[in-house]
Structure formats: C-alpha cells, structure tokens
Design a protein around this motif. Structure first.
Motif, PDB file in Angstrom:
ATOM      1  N   ARG A  55       0.834  -1.199   0.000  1.00 19.13           N
ATOM      2  CA  ARG A  55       0.000   0.000   0.000  1.00 19.13           C
ATOM      3  C   ARG A  55       0.872   1.255   0.000  1.00 19.13           C
ATOM      4  NH1 ARG A  55      -4.944   0.782   4.357  1.00 19.13           N
ATOM      5  NH2 ARG A  55      -5.975   2.606   3.385  1.00 19.13           N
ATOM      6  N   SER A  56       1.946   1.223   0.788  1.00 17.19           N
ATOM      7  CA  SER A  56       2.888   2.342   0.802  1.00 17.19           C
ATOM      8  C   SER A  56       3.634   2.443  -0.518  1.00 17.19           C
ATOM      9  CB  SER A  56       3.893   2.167   1.947  1.00 17.19           C
ATOM     10  OG  SER A  56       3.255   2.163   3.200  1.00 17.19           O
ATOM     11  N   MET A  57       4.051   1.292  -1.049  1.00 17.05           N
ATOM     12  CA  MET A  57       4.792   1.275  -2.306  1.00 17.05           C
ATOM     13  C   MET A  57       3.957   1.837  -3.454  1.00 17.05           C
ATOM     14  SD  MET A  57       7.608   0.596  -3.894  1.00 17.05           S
ATOM     15  CE  MET A  57       8.542  -0.493  -2.787  1.00 17.05           C
ATOM     16  N   GLU A  58       2.652   1.633  -3.384  1.00 16.59           N
ATOM     17  CA  GLU A  58       1.754   2.108  -4.442  1.00 16.59           C
ATOM     18  C   GLU A  58       1.930   3.603  -4.696  1.00 16.59           C
ATOM     19  OE1 GLU A  58      -1.034   1.668  -7.446  1.00 16.59           O
ATOM     20  OE2 GLU A  58      -0.113   0.102  -6.226  1.00 16.59           O
ATOM     21  N   THR A  59       2.140   4.370  -3.635  1.00 16.05           N
ATOM     22  CA  THR A  59       2.302   5.821  -3.771  1.00 16.05           C
ATOM     23  C   THR A  59       3.674   6.188  -4.348  1.00 16.05           C
ATOM     24  OG1 THR A  59       3.175   6.112  -1.520  1.00 16.05           O
ATOM     25  CG2 THR A  59       0.782   6.165  -1.800  1.00 16.05           C
ATOM     26  N   MET A  60       4.617   5.237  -4.287  1.00  9.40           N
ATOM     27  CA  MET A  60       5.980   5.501  -4.760  1.00  9.40           C
ATOM     28  C   MET A  60       6.218   5.038  -6.194  1.00  9.40           C
ATOM     29  SD  MET A  60       8.010   4.175  -1.369  1.00  9.40           S
ATOM     30  CE  MET A  60       7.367   4.505   0.279  1.00  9.40           C
ATOM     31  N   LEU A  61       5.328   4.203  -6.717  1.00  2.52           N
ATOM     32  CA  LEU A  61       5.537   3.634  -8.050  1.00  2.52           C
ATOM     33  C   LEU A  61       5.720   4.685  -9.149  1.00  2.52           C
ATOM     34  CD1 LEU A  61       3.138   0.540  -8.093  1.00  2.52           C
ATOM     35  CD2 LEU A  61       5.625   0.565  -7.833  1.00  2.52           C
ATOM     36  N   PRO A  62       4.919   5.764  -9.165  1.00  4.65           N
ATOM     37  CA  PRO A  62       5.124   6.766 -10.217  1.00  4.65           C
ATOM     38  C   PRO A  62       6.535   7.343 -10.218  1.00  4.65           C
ATOM     39  CG  PRO A  62       2.995   7.089  -9.180  1.00  4.65           C
ATOM     40  CD  PRO A  62       3.724   6.082  -8.337  1.00  4.65           C
ATOM     41  N   GLU A  63       7.085   7.563  -9.033  1.00  2.00           N
ATOM     42  CA  GLU A  63       8.432   8.117  -8.943  1.00  2.00           C
ATOM     43  C   GLU A  63       9.477   7.099  -9.399  1.00  2.00           C
ATOM     44  OE1 GLU A  63      11.350  11.025  -8.193  1.00  2.00           O
ATOM     45  OE2 GLU A  63       9.175  11.110  -8.478  1.00  2.00           O
ATOM     46  N   ILE A  64       9.286   5.828  -9.028  1.00  4.71           N
ATOM     47  CA  ILE A  64      10.207   4.781  -9.474  1.00  4.71           C
ATOM     48  C   ILE A  64      10.161   4.657 -10.988  1.00  4.71           C
ATOM     49  CG2 ILE A  64      10.691   2.302  -9.424  1.00  4.71           C
ATOM     50  CD1 ILE A  64       9.686   2.243  -6.555  1.00  4.71           C
ATOM     51  N   GLU A  65       8.949   4.691 -11.559  1.00  7.13           N
ATOM     52  CA  GLU A  65       8.805   4.620 -13.017  1.00  7.13           C
ATOM     53  C   GLU A  65       9.535   5.786 -13.687  1.00  7.13           C
ATOM     54  OE1 GLU A  65       4.620   2.420 -14.021  1.00  7.13           O
ATOM     55  OE2 GLU A  65       4.486   4.470 -13.258  1.00  7.13           O
ATOM     56  N   LYS A  66       9.399   6.968 -13.116  1.00  6.17           N
ATOM     57  CA  LYS A  66      10.039   8.157 -13.680  1.00  6.17           C
ATOM     58  C   LYS A  66      11.554   8.040 -13.603  1.00  6.17           C
ATOM     59  CE  LYS A  66      10.279  13.185 -13.032  1.00  6.17           C
ATOM     60  NZ  LYS A  66       9.773  14.327 -12.211  1.00  6.17           N
ATOM     61  N   LEU A  67      12.070   7.641 -12.440  1.00  9.14           N
ATOM     62  CA  LEU A  67      13.518   7.554 -12.243  1.00  9.14           C
ATOM     63  C   LEU A  67      14.147   6.446 -13.087  1.00  9.14           C
ATOM     64  CD1 LEU A  67      13.672   7.978  -8.350  1.00  9.14           C
ATOM     65  CD2 LEU A  67      14.519   9.614 -10.051  1.00  9.14           C
ATOM     66  N   ALA A  68      13.431   5.315 -13.200  1.00  7.66           N
ATOM     67  CA  ALA A  68      13.969   4.167 -13.936  1.00  7.66           C
ATOM     68  C   ALA A  68      13.677   4.235 -15.432  1.00  7.66           C
ATOM     69  CB  ALA A  68      13.401   2.866 -13.361  1.00  7.66           C
ATOM     70  N   GLY A  69      12.740   5.091 -15.815  1.00 12.23           N
ATOM     71  CA  GLY A  69      12.375   5.199 -17.225  1.00 12.23           C
ATOM     72  C   GLY A  69      11.650   3.973 -17.736  1.00 12.23           C
ATOM     73  N   VAL A  70      10.781   3.396 -16.897  1.00  6.14           N
ATOM     74  CA  VAL A  70      10.051   2.185 -17.275  1.00  6.14           C
ATOM     75  C   VAL A  70       8.583   2.317 -16.889  1.00  6.14           C
ATOM     76  CG1 VAL A  70      12.087   0.721 -16.961  1.00  6.14           C
ATOM     77  CG2 VAL A  70      10.495   1.040 -15.044  1.00  6.14           C
ATOM     78  N   ASP A  71       7.773   1.436 -17.457  1.00  4.56           N
ATOM     79  CA  ASP A  71       6.392   1.268 -17.013  1.00  4.56           C
ATOM     80  C   ASP A  71       6.343   0.005 -16.165  1.00  4.56           C
ATOM     81  OD1 ASP A  71       5.338   3.497 -18.396  1.00  4.56           O
ATOM     82  OD2 ASP A  71       5.259   2.328 -20.251  1.00  4.56           O
ATOM     83  N   ILE A  72       5.619   0.048 -15.074  1.00  6.96           N
ATOM     84  CA  ILE A  72       5.558  -1.093 -14.165  1.00  6.96           C
ATOM     85  C   ILE A  72       4.167  -1.707 -14.176  1.00  6.96           C
ATOM     86  CG2 ILE A  72       5.801  -1.865 -11.780  1.00  6.96           C
ATOM     87  CD1 ILE A  72       7.805   0.393 -11.340  1.00  6.96           C
ATOM     88  N   ASP A  73       4.089  -2.959 -14.600  1.00  7.77           N
ATOM     89  CA  ASP A  73       2.840  -3.718 -14.552  1.00  7.77           C
ATOM     90  C   ASP A  73       2.676  -4.324 -13.165  1.00  7.77           C
ATOM     91  OD1 ASP A  73       3.041  -3.176 -17.295  1.00  7.77           O
ATOM     92  OD2 ASP A  73       1.910  -4.973 -17.786  1.00  7.77           O
ATOM     93  N   LYS A  74       1.495  -4.913 -12.921  1.00  2.43           N
ATOM     94  CA  LYS A  74       1.219  -5.505 -11.616  1.00  2.43           C
ATOM     95  C   LYS A  74       0.792  -6.963 -11.736  1.00  2.43           C
ATOM     96  CE  LYS A  74      -0.488  -1.283  -9.367  1.00  2.43           C
ATOM     97  NZ  LYS A  74       0.513  -1.249  -8.296  1.00  2.43           N
ATOM     98  N   VAL A  75       1.220  -7.753 -10.764  1.00  2.00           N
ATOM     99  CA  VAL A  75       0.743  -9.125 -10.612  1.00  2.00           C
ATOM    100  C   VAL A  75       0.380  -9.311  -9.148  1.00  2.00           C
ATOM    101  CG1 VAL A  75       1.468 -11.543 -10.532  1.00  2.00           C
ATOM    102  CG2 VAL A  75       1.974 -10.174 -12.546  1.00  2.00           C
ATOM    103  N   HIS A  76      -0.837  -9.780  -8.896  1.00  2.00           N
ATOM    104  CA  HIS A  76      -1.297  -9.991  -7.519  1.00  2.00           C
ATOM    105  C   HIS A  76      -0.985 -11.421  -7.097  1.00  2.00           C
ATOM    106  CE1 HIS A  76      -3.753 -10.060  -3.923  1.00  2.00           C
ATOM    107  NE2 HIS A  76      -4.068  -8.783  -4.099  1.00  2.00           N
ATOM    108  N   VAL A  77      -0.430 -11.572  -5.909  1.00  2.55           N
ATOM    109  CA  VAL A  77      -0.095 -12.909  -5.414  1.00  2.55           C
ATOM    110  C   VAL A  77      -1.345 -13.747  -5.171  1.00  2.55           C
ATOM    111  CG1 VAL A  77       2.060 -12.179  -4.329  1.00  2.55           C
ATOM    112  CG2 VAL A  77      -0.064 -12.138  -3.001  1.00  2.55           C
ATOM    113  N   THR A  78      -1.150 -15.050  -5.167  1.00  3.26           N
ATOM    114  CA  THR A  78      -2.243 -15.998  -4.902  1.00  3.26           C
ATOM    115  C   THR A  78      -1.761 -17.024  -3.887  1.00  3.26           C
ATOM    116  OG1 THR A  78      -1.511 -17.299  -6.822  1.00  3.26           O
ATOM    117  CG2 THR A  78      -3.300 -15.730  -7.191  1.00  3.26           C
ATOM    118  N   PHE A  79      -1.100 -16.546  -2.825  1.00  2.00           N
ATOM    119  CA  PHE A  79      -0.473 -17.418  -1.832  1.00  2.00           C
ATOM    120  C   PHE A  79      -1.450 -18.386  -1.181  1.00  2.00           C
ATOM    121  CE2 PHE A  79       2.765 -13.838  -0.921  1.00  2.00           C
ATOM    122  CZ  PHE A  79       3.642 -14.347  -1.869  1.00  2.00           C
ATOM    123  N   ASN A  80      -2.633 -17.878  -0.850  1.00  3.04           N
ATOM    124  CA  ASN A  80      -3.614 -18.659  -0.096  1.00  3.04           C
ATOM    125  C   ASN A  80      -5.019 -18.203  -0.475  1.00  3.04           C
ATOM    126  OD1 ASN A  80      -3.975 -16.176   1.342  1.00  3.04           O
ATOM    127  ND2 ASN A  80      -2.282 -16.734   2.685  1.00  3.04           N
TER     128      ASN A  80
END
Length: 206
Positions: A55-80
């Motif tokens: 949840r915290s990382m979600e707010t940081m993803l745009p900045e990581i994408e900007k700094l790394a020059g990439v688009d970040i897709d998502k995959v949700h875990v299915t542990f249980n």
C-alpha cells in the motif's frame, strides 16, 4: 610526460570505481530466477492488496517509473485463499481498466481489504465492495458476465505461474524481464531501487 599521465590515471581509476559501485550486484541487489516467466511484462511489481508495505509502495511507483524510465505492470499474489479472493477483486478491476487502475481506485481497494474490520458482516462487505465499483463506473465481482469471469480466472492462472516461477515468498517484489528478481530490502532509497530496475531492464540489450 609521466607526471601528466599520473593525474589522468588517478582520475580514470576514480571514475571506474564510481561506475562499479553504481552497478547492481547479482546476489546482493537482485537474483536470477531458475525459470524465466514467459511473456512477462518488462517490469512487474508483485503485490497484494492485503500487504501494508504494498500500500505504501503504491504511492511511490510513479516516482520509481520516472527515475527508472520504465512502465511497471502488476501481478497480484495468490499465496492462499484470502490472497486469491483479493486477487479476484483486483483482476476484476484490471480487466476493466486496461490493467492500469488509477491511484484513487487502488487506494479504495487497499482500504477495503486492509481496513474493513472483522465485525463487518458478509452482507455489509458485499455492499461496501459494490459501492467502490459503482463509484468508479465498473462492474463488481458479483455482476461479471461469464466471459469476464473467464478473463479474471486467466489472470489468476497467469499470476500464480509468475509467483511460482520466481519463488516469491514476500511482497512487494519486482520482477524484471521475467527472470531478474530485485531484492527490495537491499536498497536504501527509491533512487537506489530505480537504478537496479533500470539496469536490469537494459541488461540483455547491451
């Protein structure tokens, strides 16, 4: 002549040292997984709606994408079972938003999964979730067509394959090119994380 070469040599050594320090080390900043995830997006965040750090990382993803020059897709875990339920909710949204739910909707989903207390009845949970989807003009998990259910199930199957192949045991995690798993805890800042992701995204093209 020698005197003029020595300062240049020292400067080159210093430069080489800086570049080496900035290069992420395998086994420290990332690891290569045993089996490459086929047809994976270039950069994936593996996450869970039940994860506070995600949840915290979600707010940081745009900045990581900007700094790394990439688009970040998502995959949700299915542990249980509970993770599978949360994943079903997420993928119900994903198939209706081209895999890119907006920030407000993501926060609503995190809040629903993490902040809804145990005293809330199943009927109240259903009402809350339906309201979230209605607010964003989306069809809720309870109202999907048979075709939409199939799409969600396909996403769940693909997610399980990615998580299993990468042997992901905790989230959030970043998988690059389907085979490089970033060691999140080994990074000291967003810039550090972005540097590793950027490096890995370009690694095989060098």
């Amino acid at each position: 002549m020698l005197k003029s070469i020595i300062p240049l040599f020292v400067a080159l050594l210093a430069l080489a040292g800086c570049n080496d320090a900035a290069t992420p080390k395998e086994g420290v900043k990332y690891k290569v997984i045993a089996e490459t995830a086929e047809n994976a997006a270039p950069v994936i965040e593996v996450f869970s709606l039940a994860c506070g750090h995600c949840r915290s990382m979600e707010t940081m993803l745009p900045e990581i994408e900007k700094l790394a020059g990439v688009d970040i897709d998502k995959v949700h875990v299915t542990f249980n079972k509970s993770a599978q339920v949360a994943a079903y909710i997420y993928y119900t949204v994903a198939i209706q938003s081209d895999g890119a739910p907006d920030a407000a909707l993501m926060e609503s989903l995190f809040a629903y999964v993490q902040d809804t207390g145990d005293t809330v009845t199943e009927g109240e949970r259903k009402t809350l979730l339906t309201k979230i989807f209605a607010t964003h003009n989306l069809t809720s998990p309870f109202e999907l067509t048979e075709e939409q259910h199939k799409q969600v199930y396909q996403k769940l199957t693909e997610a399980e394959q990615v998580v299993t192949n990468a042997e992901i045991a905790s989230v959030p995690a970043f998988l690059v090119q389907g085979k490089y798993l970033v060691e999140s805890s080994a990074h000291e800042s967003l810039e550090d994380m972005a540097n590793t992701i950027s490096y890995l995204a370009k690694l095989d093209s060098k």
